[in-house]
Write a protein that holds these residues in place. Structure first.
Motif, PDB file in Angstrom:
ATOM      1  N   ALA A  50     101.451 -10.265  92.920  1.00 18.78           N
ATOM      2  CA  ALA A  50     102.160 -10.161  94.194  1.00 18.78           C
ATOM      3  C   ALA A  50     101.571  -8.995  94.978  1.00 18.78           C
ATOM      4  CB  ALA A  50     103.654  -9.951  93.956  1.00 18.78           C
ATOM      5  N   VAL A  51     100.990  -9.284  96.132  1.00 18.07           N
ATOM      6  CA  VAL A  51     100.266  -8.280  96.917  1.00 18.07           C
ATOM      7  C   VAL A  51     101.024  -8.000  98.208  1.00 18.07           C
ATOM      8  CG1 VAL A  51      98.086  -7.692  98.021  1.00 18.07           C
ATOM      9  CG2 VAL A  51      98.092  -9.101  95.947  1.00 18.07           C
ATOM     10  N   GLU A  52     101.387  -6.755  98.423  1.00 21.27           N
ATOM     11  CA  GLU A  52     102.145  -6.366  99.608  1.00 21.27           C
ATOM     12  C   GLU A  52     101.208  -6.105 100.779  1.00 21.27           C
ATOM     13  OE1 GLU A  52     103.637  -3.094  97.451  1.00 21.27           O
ATOM     14  OE2 GLU A  52     105.642  -3.942  97.236  1.00 21.27           O
ATOM     15  N   GLU A  53     101.614  -6.577 101.953  1.00 22.15           N
ATOM     16  CA  GLU A  53     100.802  -6.329 103.139  1.00 22.15           C
ATOM     17  C   GLU A  53     101.642  -5.757 104.270  1.00 22.15           C
ATOM     18  OE1 GLU A  53      98.962  -9.393 105.433  1.00 22.15           O
ATOM     19  OE2 GLU A  53     100.693 -10.710 105.366  1.00 22.15           O
ATOM     20  N   ALA A  54     100.949  -5.098 105.193  1.00 21.42           N
ATOM     21  CA  ALA A  54     101.574  -4.544 106.386  1.00 21.42           C
ATOM     22  C   ALA A  54     100.833  -5.056 107.611  1.00 21.42           C
ATOM     23  CB  ALA A  54     101.534  -3.018 106.340  1.00 21.42           C
ATOM     24  N   PHE A  55     101.463  -4.907 108.774  1.00 21.52           N
ATOM     25  CA  PHE A  55     100.888  -5.384 110.027  1.00 21.52           C
ATOM     26  C   PHE A  55     100.712  -4.221 110.987  1.00 21.52           C
ATOM     27  CE2 PHE A  55     102.735  -9.005 108.025  1.00 21.52           C
ATOM     28  CZ  PHE A  55     101.959 -10.091 108.406  1.00 21.52           C
ATOM     29  N   ALA A  56      99.469  -3.993 111.388  1.00 26.54           N
ATOM     30  CA  ALA A  56      99.194  -2.903 112.308  1.00 26.54           C
ATOM     31  C   ALA A  56      99.611  -3.241 113.731  1.00 26.54           C
ATOM     32  CB  ALA A  56      97.708  -2.569 112.287  1.00 26.54           C
ATOM     33  N   ASP A  57      99.622  -4.530 114.070  1.00 22.55           N
ATOM     34  CA  ASP A  57      99.857  -4.938 115.453  1.00 22.55           C
ATOM     35  C   ASP A  57     101.165  -5.707 115.647  1.00 22.55           C
ATOM     36  OD1 ASP A  57      99.107  -7.211 114.100  1.00 22.55           O
ATOM     37  OD2 ASP A  57      97.335  -7.626 115.321  1.00 22.55           O
ATOM     38  N   ARG A  58     102.104  -5.554 114.708  1.00 24.19           N
ATOM     39  CA  ARG A  58     103.413  -6.164 114.869  1.00 24.19           C
ATOM     40  C   ARG A  58     104.493  -5.084 114.764  1.00 24.19           C
ATOM     41  NH1 ARG A  58     104.784 -11.281 113.902  1.00 24.19           N
ATOM     42  NH2 ARG A  58     106.730 -10.525 114.809  1.00 24.19           N
ATOM     43  N   ALA A  59     105.558  -5.245 115.571  1.00 21.50           N
ATOM     44  CA  ALA A  59     106.670  -4.296 115.541  1.00 21.50           C
ATOM     45  C   ALA A  59     107.557  -4.560 114.327  1.00 21.50           C
ATOM     46  CB  ALA A  59     107.481  -4.408 116.824  1.00 21.50           C
ATOM     47  N   TYR A  60     108.128  -3.486 113.790  1.00 22.04           N
ATOM     48  CA  TYR A  60     108.995  -3.559 112.616  1.00 22.04           C
ATOM     49  C   TYR A  60     110.440  -3.247 112.983  1.00 22.04           C
ATOM     50  CZ  TYR A  60     105.290  -3.947 109.113  1.00 22.04           C
ATOM     51  OH  TYR A  60     104.244  -4.395 108.332  1.00 22.04           O
ATOM     52  N   THR A  61     111.360  -3.865 112.257  1.00 15.97           N
ATOM     53  CA  THR A  61     112.772  -3.503 112.357  1.00 15.97           C
ATOM     54  C   THR A  61     113.028  -2.289 111.462  1.00 15.97           C
ATOM     55  OG1 THR A  61     113.514  -4.839 110.470  1.00 15.97           O
ATOM     56  CG2 THR A  61     113.341  -5.953 112.613  1.00 15.97           C
ATOM     57  N   ASP A  62     114.221  -1.724 111.549  1.00 18.05           N
ATOM     58  CA  ASP A  62     114.585  -0.588 110.695  1.00 18.05           C
ATOM     59  C   ASP A  62     114.669  -0.995 109.228  1.00 18.05           C
ATOM     60  OD1 ASP A  62     114.733   0.844 113.014  1.00 18.05           O
ATOM     61  OD2 ASP A  62     116.927   1.031 113.022  1.00 18.05           O
ATOM     62  N   GLN A  63     114.765  -2.307 108.969  1.00 17.20           N
ATOM     63  CA  GLN A  63     114.854  -2.807 107.595  1.00 17.20           C
ATOM     64  C   GLN A  63     113.481  -3.124 107.000  1.00 17.20           C
ATOM     65  OE1 GLN A  63     116.920  -4.141 110.193  1.00 17.20           O
ATOM     66  NE2 GLN A  63     118.324  -2.505 109.548  1.00 17.20           N
ATOM     67  N   GLY A  64     112.426  -2.895 107.760  1.00 20.63           N
ATOM     68  CA  GLY A  64     111.081  -3.139 107.250  1.00 20.63           C
ATOM     69  C   GLY A  64     110.608  -4.566 107.391  1.00 20.63           C
ATOM     70  N   THR A  65     111.322  -5.381 108.175  1.00 22.43           N
ATOM     71  CA  THR A  65     110.873  -6.741 108.455  1.00 22.43           C
ATOM     72  C   THR A  65     110.243  -6.768 109.855  1.00 22.43           C
ATOM     73  OG1 THR A  65     113.063  -7.329 109.313  1.00 22.43           O
ATOM     74  CG2 THR A  65     112.628  -7.772 106.979  1.00 22.43           C
ATOM     75  N   LEU A  66     109.596  -7.892 110.185  1.00 27.68           N
ATOM     76  CA  LEU A  66     108.923  -8.002 111.470  1.00 27.68           C
ATOM     77  C   LEU A  66     109.902  -8.386 112.575  1.00 27.68           C
ATOM     78  CD1 LEU A  66     105.683  -9.906 110.379  1.00 27.68           C
ATOM     79  CD2 LEU A  66     106.050  -7.434 110.567  1.00 27.68           C
ATOM     80  N   VAL A  67     109.753  -7.764 113.730  1.00 26.41           N
ATOM     81  CA  VAL A  67     110.540  -8.154 114.896  1.00 26.41           C
ATOM     82  C   VAL A  67     110.128  -9.567 115.302  1.00 26.41           C
ATOM     83  CG1 VAL A  67     110.978  -7.664 117.336  1.00 26.41           C
ATOM     84  CG2 VAL A  67     110.810  -5.782 115.692  1.00 26.41           C
ATOM     85  N   PRO A  68     111.074 -10.499 115.478  1.00 26.41           N
ATOM     86  CA  PRO A  68     110.723 -11.877 115.858  1.00 26.41           C
ATOM     87  C   PRO A  68     109.861 -11.917 117.102  1.00 26.41           C
ATOM     88  CG  PRO A  68     113.035 -11.744 115.238  1.00 26.41           C
ATOM     89  CD  PRO A  68     112.525 -10.329 115.290  1.00 26.41           C
ATOM     90  N   ARG A  69     108.896 -12.828 117.125  1.00 29.80           N
ATOM     91  CA  ARG A  69     107.943 -12.908 118.224  1.00 29.80           C
ATOM     92  C   ARG A  69     108.609 -13.176 119.572  1.00 29.80           C
ATOM     93  NH1 ARG A  69     102.434 -13.315 117.961  1.00 29.80           N
ATOM     94  NH2 ARG A  69     101.513 -13.026 115.893  1.00 29.80           N
ATOM     95  N   GLY A  70     109.770 -13.777 119.575  1.00 28.60           N
ATOM     96  CA  GLY A  70     110.445 -14.063 120.828  1.00 28.60           C
ATOM     97  C   GLY A  70     111.028 -12.837 121.511  1.00 28.60           C
TER      98      GLY A  70
END
Length: 252
Positions: free
Chosen positions: A161-181
């Protein structure tokens, strides 16, 4: 030395239409998430990207998706688990043919779009993806969001299981991605993307959409290939990472 993998979504075209600058991006990234025909890509594109990646020593990953060409795999769908598992295995198998023909192999699996976001929380759909990976190759690493159900289920099944991060996507305070909408879901300022990349690689921390500092562990860093100026941005990110003492190399 701190090290990190740099991945990008490639092969996201169909027929004569091309979205990503695959050849130039493959001169920068260390891993290529190749569309397998369900959200984008076709046989000729998959073959071409595999040949280019193999020639440059870039690892090939199967970017599996819901069957949604019209929506680019970004529309929410409900697919029965057995059907989804079969479709995941099908996509991996199709890409593996072209990878082997190019003298290499599929090295990992990463869900795309709506499927990627769904398996962060949905254990049933996460289990279906893992079942599909196991059908194709019981040793393939799975790339996903830290603390996601996908990586939890994959690890329990014995898959790396390999963890990844996104340099060009916004994050929520919970560490998930902000929905594209939502406004600001995609980070477009180049210098901000570069600084976020360094922070994620060196300290495992990113600033959330609300301004909070959020811990995000990552062995791989994703840059989207479909954003304007993606190639130059990827070059800047890699150069600054290396200047800051981070070794950019594939995780497998």
């Amino acid at each position: 030395m701190t090290s990190i993998d740099l991945n990008a979504d490639l092969g996201e075209g169909f027929g004569r239409w091309q979205l990503t600058d695959d050849e130039r991006l493959l001169s920068v990234v260390t891993s290529a998430n190749v569309a397998c025909g369900f959200h984008a890509g076709d046989a000729a594109t998959m073959r071409r990207v595999c040949e280019l990646a193999a020639a440059r020593g870039v690892r090939i990953g199967a970017q599996v998706s819901y069957r949604d060409l019209a929506g680019f795999g970004r529309r929410a769908m409900d697919v029965p688990p057995a059907e989804l598992a079969a479709e995941v295995a099908y996509q991996i198998g199709a890409l593996e043919v072209f990878a082997r023909a190019a003298g290499t192999r599929v090295s990992y699996v990463k869900p795309h779009g709506a499927l990627y976001n769904r398996v962060v929380h949905d254990e049933e759909q996460a289990g279906a993806v893992v079942d599909g990976v196991l059908l194709a190759d019981a040793a393939l690493p799975v790339l996903g969001l830290p603390d996601s159900r996908l990586l939890e289920v994959a690890a329990k099944a014995g898959l790396p299981a390999v963890e990844e991060a996104f340099a060009d996507r916004a994050y929520t305070d919970q560490g998930t991605l902000v929905p594209r909408g939502q406004d600001g879901a995609v980070v477009t300022d180049p210098e901000t993307v570069v600084e976020r990349s360094i922070g994620l690689a060196r300290s495992g921390v990113v600033t959330s959409h609300s301004g909070a500092e959020v811990a995000v562990r990552a062995r791989s860093l994703c840059l989207h290939g479909d954003t304007p100026g993606a190639v130059e941005l990827a070059r800047r990110v890699r150069a600054r990472l290396e200047e800051s003492g981070v070794l950019v190399e594939a995780f497998v």
